[in-house]
Structures are given as C-alpha cells and as structure tokens.
Design a protein around this motif. Structure first.
Motif, PDB file in Angstrom:
ATOM      1  N   PRO A 175      36.824 -33.100  48.344  1.00  0.00           N
ATOM      2  CA  PRO A 175      37.174 -34.300  47.687  1.00  0.00           C
ATOM      3  C   PRO A 175      37.531 -34.142  45.973  1.00  0.00           C
ATOM      4  N   PRO A 176      36.927 -33.435  45.137  1.00  0.00           N
ATOM      5  CA  PRO A 176      37.398 -33.044  43.919  1.00  0.00           C
ATOM      6  C   PRO A 176      38.695 -32.347  43.820  1.00  0.00           C
ATOM      7  N   ALA A 177      39.000 -31.360  44.750  1.00  0.00           N
ATOM      8  CA  ALA A 177      40.384 -30.704  44.788  1.00  0.00           C
ATOM      9  C   ALA A 177      41.325 -31.812  45.319  1.00  0.00           C
ATOM     10  N   LEU A 178      41.082 -32.395  46.267  1.00  0.00           N
ATOM     11  CA  LEU A 178      42.114 -33.388  46.958  1.00  0.00           C
ATOM     12  C   LEU A 178      42.214 -34.376  45.718  1.00  0.00           C
ATOM     13  N   THR A 179      41.312 -35.088  45.100  1.00  0.00           N
ATOM     14  CA  THR A 179      41.567 -35.956  44.394  1.00  0.00           C
ATOM     15  C   THR A 179      42.324 -35.425  42.838  1.00  0.00           C
ATOM     16  N   GLU A 180      42.216 -34.229  42.527  1.00  0.00           N
ATOM     17  CA  GLU A 180      42.749 -33.721  41.360  1.00  0.00           C
ATOM     18  C   GLU A 180      44.320 -33.394  41.776  1.00  0.00           C
ATOM     19  N   ALA A 181      44.586 -32.968  43.110  1.00  0.00           N
ATOM     20  CA  ALA A 181      46.030 -32.950  43.603  1.00  0.00           C
ATOM     21  C   ALA A 181      46.900 -34.204  43.808  1.00  0.00           C
ATOM     22  N   LEU A 182      45.972 -35.245  44.364  1.00  0.00           N
ATOM     23  CA  LEU A 182      46.666 -36.442  44.211  1.00  0.00           C
ATOM     24  C   LEU A 182      46.809 -37.118  43.104  1.00  0.00           C
ATOM     25  N   GLU A 183      46.120 -36.944  42.159  1.00  0.00           N
ATOM     26  CA  GLU A 183      46.387 -37.395  40.733  1.00  0.00           C
ATOM     27  C   GLU A 183      47.503 -36.711  40.138  1.00  0.00           C
ATOM     28  N   ASP A 184      47.809 -35.558  40.124  1.00  0.00           N
ATOM     29  CA  ASP A 184      48.701 -34.852  39.692  1.00  0.00           C
ATOM     30  C   ASP A 184      50.221 -35.256  40.381  1.00  0.00           C
ATOM     31  N   GLN A 185      50.132 -35.433  41.841  1.00  0.00           N
ATOM     32  CA  GLN A 185      51.124 -36.023  42.307  1.00  0.00           C
ATOM     33  C   GLN A 185      51.521 -37.179  42.149  1.00  0.00           C
ATOM     34  N   LEU A 186      50.776 -38.206  42.016  1.00  0.00           N
ATOM     35  CA  LEU A 186      50.903 -39.480  41.707  1.00  0.00           C
ATOM     36  C   LEU A 186      51.368 -39.833  40.325  1.00  0.00           C
ATOM     37  N   ASP A 187      50.887 -39.108  39.545  1.00  0.00           N
ATOM     38  CA  ASP A 187      51.532 -39.080  38.146  1.00  0.00           C
ATOM     39  C   ASP A 187      53.015 -38.619  38.153  1.00  0.00           C
ATOM     40  N   THR A 188      53.299 -37.575  38.929  1.00  0.00           N
ATOM     41  CA  THR A 188      54.899 -37.172  38.909  1.00  0.00           C
ATOM     42  C   THR A 188      55.635 -38.249  39.721  1.00  0.00           C
ATOM     43  N   GLU A 189      55.069 -38.796  40.621  1.00  0.00           N
ATOM     44  CA  GLU A 189      55.818 -40.015  41.204  1.00  0.00           C
ATOM     45  C   GLU A 189      56.036 -41.315  40.427  1.00  0.00           C
ATOM     46  N   ALA A 190      55.128 -41.741  39.661  1.00  0.00           N
ATOM     47  CA  ALA A 190      55.014 -42.881  38.738  1.00  0.00           C
ATOM     48  C   ALA A 190      56.174 -42.490  37.715  1.00  0.00           C
ATOM     49  N   ARG A 191      56.175 -41.005  37.204  1.00  0.00           N
ATOM     50  CA  ARG A 191      56.991 -40.941  36.213  1.00  0.00           C
ATOM     51  C   ARG A 191      58.587 -40.874  36.700  1.00  0.00           C
ATOM     52  N   ASP A 192      58.636 -40.071  37.751  1.00  0.00           N
ATOM     53  CA  ASP A 192      59.886 -40.247  38.502  1.00  0.00           C
ATOM     54  C   ASP A 192      60.387 -41.549  38.738  1.00  0.00           C
TER      55      ASP A 192
END
Length: 159
Positions: free
Chosen positions: A20-37
């Motif tokens: 869960p922590p690794a998955l949450t961290e990876a998804l937070e990073d990807q979601l931030d990238t998607e939102a900025r794009d």
C-alpha cells in the motif's frame, strides 16, 4: 484430507504489507503528472480573448486526500464579472464576501457553456475544458493502471 501449506508465508505477508505505501506513492506521483499535463492541455485549448485571464486561471489544486487532484479553471477575482448594474463596488464586494451576492458569475463558465451578453444577445459556447478532459480521459486511466501494475509486479514477481 491433507491441508495446503503456504511456503514462505512470512515473505508474502511482508510484501503485502509493503504494497500500500509503495502503491500510494507511485499513484500520487502519476496522478500529479496527469493533472499537470491535463492543465497544460486545457491552457492550450482555452480561448485567449483580450486579456488571457481565463487561460491564466487554469491550475492544479490538491484535493481532500492524497490521491485527489483537481484541474480548476476560474474562481479567481480576475475571472468574476458583475452582472448587476447600479451596485457600488464596495457594496458588491461586501455582499460577495458574505456569500449573499448573486450579481456575479465566473467568466469561464460563460465561455464553456455560452451566456447572454449585457445587451441581451446570445454568446455561443466555446467549450475548452470538458472536450479536452474527455479526449484525454482513457489515456490517463490507462497510464494510472499501468503504473499500479508495475508496482504490484515489482512486489510480486513471477516465479
């Protein structure tokens, strides 16, 4: 009847606890990238007009929880317009701050959905936010799922 025994149960449980922590961290990073794009694409699609205030109001805001991002357009003093005539600016601002003012609207909504000009003529919609989101939605979901699969496969390799 023989009972099935899991080999390396401790190792599997440790991997499950770490996921869960690794998955949450990876998804937070990807979601931030998607939102900025997405915000950048919305800015490119936004009509510029005379001042560019609408385009400049596009931004990414953090949501209520870590896996929540929002691309926001407008909702700034620069994008609000008065629609009630004969009201002093001080009275208008006081009413807006107390939440009782219905004499203004947020300009980006008028652009996205169309509106009526002060002279009563209809101004057609110039959609820029929702068409951009709809065009990118499937690809954003696909990239988020791929990122989640990558983390899961890292924690649970085959073999």
């Amino acid at each position: 009847m023989p009972k099935a025994k899991m080999v390396n149960l401790d190792r599997v449980l440790a991997r499950i606890r770490a996921l869960p922590p690794a998955l949450t961290e990876a998804l937070e990073d990807q979601l931030d990238t998607e939102a900025r794009d997405l915000a950048a694409a919305v800015k490119r699609a936004a009509p510029v007009g005379e001042t560019g205030k609408l385009r400049d109001s596009v931004r990414v805001e953090q949501g209520d929880h870590p896996l929540s991002q929002a691309v926001v357009v407008g909702d700034t003093p620069e994008t609000r317009k008065k629609i009630r005539k004969g009201v002093r600016d001080a009275d208008f601002e006081a009413a807006r701050l107390t939440g009782g003012n219905k004499g203004e609207y947020d300009y980006p909504f008028g652009v996205e959905f169309g509106h009526r000009a002060p002279d009563g003529t209809h101004v057609p919609a110039q959609p820029f936010l929702f068409p951009t989101y709809r065009a990118r939605k499937k690809a954003m979901r696909r990239r988020l799922k791929a990122r989640a699969r990558k983390v899961i496969r890292k924690h649970f390799p085959k073999g």
